[in-house]
Scaffold this motif. Structure first.
Motif: not given
Length: 286
Positions: A171-183
């Protein structure tokens, strides 16, 4: 091979109606799950997956996995005896059991489901930026729950746009994850993955990559606050950075297309993939 399914002490056909129509896992998605990699019929990193299942169940206020472990292991043993020495996936699901039609829980015994199927991992991903965000302040942030509708919708949108994974900001614009994965972002000679404070899941593959990378001298770490804004993906499409996904269904998987733009796999990403695949066959339950 069809999917082998075990429900509360009994092997059932994959199309058999084995759950109650009012199981709370069906009516409101009240439960938690784990998806594990099978390597030659052996569950990879089972201890860590059971530990995370325990965290998710405790976070939901359900019976901890430590109290259900005998049932879960019984199901795993039965499923693997039927499935054989396959490479694939094993899924563990625990729901709160039969409950009322509303959100309130009943007093029923938990439902435990174990399922396994053969599968292969694709060597690369075609990812798409999602228009939706992950709520890092959600009551279930960081828990692997069966309430997966947000992920289903975001992934379906990605598939409709030619992708196989959707990437989410928080919600604060940081890269988070995929729907079923980490990045994992490869940039300036380092591999960076978003911190858990962004709301991403504490992925088992992510966790092991951080540990094994440190052991092997690979420059991989959690990003500092503000270090990986969602806009860092612009650097990937511009060729200034590289991107990878990690999960039990992907291991360390380079992204070779982002929003329809062909991108290259980075050298550190490929080194991380080789390291992970070597170590996971050396250490089946690290």
């Amino acid at each position: 091979m069809s999917t082998v399914v075990w429900v509360d002490g009994e092997l059932v056909g994959q199309s058999q109606r084995a759950l109650s129509a009012v199981d709370h896992g069906v009516t409101v998605g009240d439960g938690a799950f784990e998806t594990c990699t099978l390597v030659g019929g052996t569950v990879f990193a089972l201890t860590r997956h059971l530990r995370r299942l325990d965290r998710s169940l405790r976070g939901l206020g359900l019976t901890p996995a430590t109290d259900l472990e005998a049932r879960v292991r019984q199901g795993i043993e039965a499923v693997l005896a039927r499935a054989g020495d396959i490479d694939g996936r094993l899924r563990l699901t625990v729901t709160s059991g039969i409950g009322p039609l509303g959100s309130g829980r009943g007093q029923a015994r938990e439902t435990v489901v174990v399922a396994a199927a053969a599968s292969t991992m694709r060597p690369q991903s075609w990812s798409v930026r999602s228009p939706w965000v992950r709520n890092e302040r959600s009551a279930v942030a960081g828990l692997k729950t069966t309430s997966y509708a947000e992920n289903v919708v975001a992934l379906a949108d990605a598939v409709a746009r030619g992708g196989d994974e959707a990437l989410l900001a928080n919600t604060v614009g940081a890269l988070c994850e995929g729907t079923g994965s980490n990045v994992v972002v490869e940039r300036a000679g380092q591999l960076l993955t978003p911190a858990l404070e962004t709301g991403c899941l504490a992925g088992i593959t992510r966790e092991l990559l951080l540990e094994w990378g440190a052991e092997d001298g690979l420059p991989v770490r959690e990003a500092e606050p503000g270090e990986l804004p969602f806009s860092v993906l612009d650097d990937v499409t511009a060729g200034r950075a590289h991107l990878a996904l990690t999960s039990s269904g992907r291991n360390v998987q380079p992204v070779t297309s982002l929003d329809g733009v062909a991108v290259e796999a980075g050298p550190l990403t490929m080194a991380a993939r080789a390291l992970f695949e070597r170590r996971m066959r050396e250490r089946t339950d690290p």
